[in-house]
Design a protein around this motif. Structure first.
Motif, PDB file in Angstrom:
ATOM      1  N   VAL A 123      76.725   9.363 105.729  1.00  0.00           N
ATOM      2  CA  VAL A 123      77.729   8.318 105.914  1.00  0.00           C
ATOM      3  C   VAL A 123      77.327   7.518 107.140  1.00  0.00           C
ATOM      4  O   VAL A 123      77.271   8.056 108.247  1.00  0.00           O
ATOM      5  CB  VAL A 123      79.135   8.933 106.079  1.00  0.00           C
ATOM      6  CG1 VAL A 123      80.179   7.842 106.283  1.00  0.00           C
ATOM      7  CG2 VAL A 123      79.478   9.802 104.869  1.00  0.00           C
ATOM      8  N   ASP A 171      85.774   7.704 116.105  1.00  0.00           N
ATOM      9  CA  ASP A 171      85.487   7.137 114.782  1.00  0.00           C
ATOM     10  C   ASP A 171      84.776   8.148 113.888  1.00  0.00           C
ATOM     11  O   ASP A 171      85.117   8.303 112.722  1.00  0.00           O
ATOM     12  CB  ASP A 171      84.630   5.870 114.898  1.00  0.00           C
ATOM     13  CG  ASP A 171      85.383   4.711 115.538  1.00  0.00           C
ATOM     14  OD1 ASP A 171      86.620   4.770 115.639  1.00  0.00           O
ATOM     15  OD2 ASP A 171      84.708   3.742 115.946  1.00  0.00           O
ATOM     16  N   HIS A 172      83.801   8.829 114.441  1.00  0.00           N
ATOM     17  CA  HIS A 172      83.041   9.840 113.702  1.00  0.00           C
ATOM     18  C   HIS A 172      84.000  10.892 113.126  1.00  0.00           C
ATOM     19  O   HIS A 172      83.942  11.226 111.942  1.00  0.00           O
ATOM     20  CB  HIS A 172      82.037  10.500 114.642  1.00  0.00           C
ATOM     21  CG  HIS A 172      81.205  11.572 114.015  1.00  0.00           C
ATOM     22  ND1 HIS A 172      79.871  11.415 113.795  1.00  0.00           N
ATOM     23  CD2 HIS A 172      81.508  12.813 113.580  1.00  0.00           C
ATOM     24  CE1 HIS A 172      79.382  12.520 113.244  1.00  0.00           C
ATOM     25  NE2 HIS A 172      80.372  13.385 113.103  1.00  0.00           N
ATOM     26  N   VAL A 179      77.966  12.531 108.986  1.00  0.00           N
ATOM     27  CA  VAL A 179      78.379  11.214 109.455  1.00  0.00           C
ATOM     28  C   VAL A 179      77.430  10.834 110.582  1.00  0.00           C
ATOM     29  O   VAL A 179      77.271  11.582 111.553  1.00  0.00           O
ATOM     30  CB  VAL A 179      79.842  11.216 109.949  1.00  0.00           C
ATOM     31  CG1 VAL A 179      80.236   9.839 110.476  1.00  0.00           C
ATOM     32  CG2 VAL A 179      80.789  11.662 108.826  1.00  0.00           C
ATOM     33  N   PRO A 224      78.529   4.641 109.310  1.00  0.00           N
ATOM     34  CA  PRO A 224      79.626   3.725 109.635  1.00  0.00           C
ATOM     35  C   PRO A 224      79.143   2.351 110.097  1.00  0.00           C
ATOM     36  O   PRO A 224      79.783   1.337 109.795  1.00  0.00           O
ATOM     37  CB  PRO A 224      80.375   4.432 110.766  1.00  0.00           C
ATOM     38  CG  PRO A 224      80.006   5.867 110.630  1.00  0.00           C
ATOM     39  CD  PRO A 224      78.596   5.866 110.083  1.00  0.00           C
ATOM     40  N   ARG A 271      78.327   0.615 107.125  1.00  0.00           N
ATOM     41  CA  ARG A 271      79.434   0.779 106.180  1.00  0.00           C
ATOM     42  C   ARG A 271      78.873   1.152 104.812  1.00  0.00           C
ATOM     43  O   ARG A 271      79.146   0.514 103.808  1.00  0.00           O
ATOM     44  CB  ARG A 271      80.308  -0.464 106.144  1.00  0.00           C
ATOM     45  CG  ARG A 271      80.840  -0.805 107.553  1.00  0.00           C
ATOM     46  CD  ARG A 271      81.926  -1.816 107.610  1.00  0.00           C
ATOM     47  NE  ARG A 271      83.170  -1.440 106.986  1.00  0.00           N
ATOM     48  CZ  ARG A 271      84.107  -0.657 107.522  1.00  0.00           C
ATOM     49  NH1 ARG A 271      83.906  -0.112 108.694  1.00  0.00           N
ATOM     50  NH2 ARG A 271      85.227  -0.396 106.893  1.00  0.00           N
ATOM     51  N   TYR A 326      86.168   9.447 110.264  1.00  0.00           N
ATOM     52  CA  TYR A 326      85.433   9.322 108.993  1.00  0.00           C
ATOM     53  C   TYR A 326      85.268  10.688 108.340  1.00  0.00           C
ATOM     54  O   TYR A 326      85.500  10.851 107.143  1.00  0.00           O
ATOM     55  CB  TYR A 326      84.054   8.684 109.197  1.00  0.00           C
ATOM     56  CG  TYR A 326      84.100   7.246 109.651  1.00  0.00           C
ATOM     57  CD1 TYR A 326      84.854   6.304 108.966  1.00  0.00           C
ATOM     58  CD2 TYR A 326      83.387   6.829 110.759  1.00  0.00           C
ATOM     59  CE1 TYR A 326      84.905   4.983 109.381  1.00  0.00           C
ATOM     60  CE2 TYR A 326      83.423   5.503 111.181  1.00  0.00           C
ATOM     61  CZ  TYR A 326      84.191   4.589 110.492  1.00  0.00           C
ATOM     62  OH  TYR A 326      84.233   3.283 110.908  1.00  0.00           O
TER      63      TYR A 326
END
Length: 180
Positions: A145, A46-47, A117, A147, A150, A50
């Motif tokens: 960022v 996921d990192h 991130v 996640p 969000r 993004y």
């Protein structure tokens, strides 16, 4: 009166310079902090996704506008003696900063924009230390960022942070005019 020269103990860790750190290429997932190699946990899927999405959007905009260069995990020597080399997840280097520098290894000096991130295992104290080091070196803007929340937290060297939640438009501001 005599003077004594103190030598480092034989088992003392040798502090590296950015040149030594980059000799043969730095090991993956590392940064150089105060001359010491810091091992970072590999990021999750996921990192990386993004960071990749941010990179794609920034790269397309910056190239179209001729504003500079964008990279993923490029090393920046923020300070020397002892050397600090940080590698933001995504970074932007304004055209004016590209004059007379080499981009084949680390960049001597700060990025114009650093994007970090936040990973689930990141400690906010460590994140804040990175942000502080970017600003002390001369970075203009840092995007954090997050996640999990969000959210994107935009930090400026000369102003209060702004938080943008899912669905909000994150503006490029003065360093990326017209970017959203």
């Amino acid at each position: 009166m005599s003077s004594t020269v103190l030598e480092a103990p034989p088992n003392a860790e040798k502090l590296l310079t950015a040149e030594e750190f980059y000799a043969g290429g730095p090991p993956a997932n590392t940064e150089l902090v105060a001359g010491k190699v810091i091992h970072l946990m590999p990021t999750g899927f996921d990192h990386g996704e993004y960071a990749g999405i941010i990179f794609m959007h920034l790269l397309a905009f910056v190239r179209k506008q001729g504003l500079g260069r964008v990279s993923v995990e490029a090393g920046y020597r923020l300070f020397g003696d002892p050397d600090f080399v940080r590698a933001p997840d995504v970074s932007f280097l304004a055209q004016a900063r590209l004059q007379g520098i080499t981009t084949s290894s680390y960049i001597d000096g700060p990025p114009t924009l650093a994007v970090e991130v936040i990973s689930p295992g990141d400690e906010w104290l460590e994140v804040e230390e990175k942000v502080r080091s970017y600003f002390e070196a001369g970075t203009k803007v840092v995007w954090l960022v997050d996640p999990k929340r969000r959210a994107v937290i935009v930090r400026r060297a000369d102003g209060a942070p702004a938080t943008y939640l899912e669905g909000d438009i994150v503006p490029g501001g003065e360093i990326l005019p017209g970017f959203e």
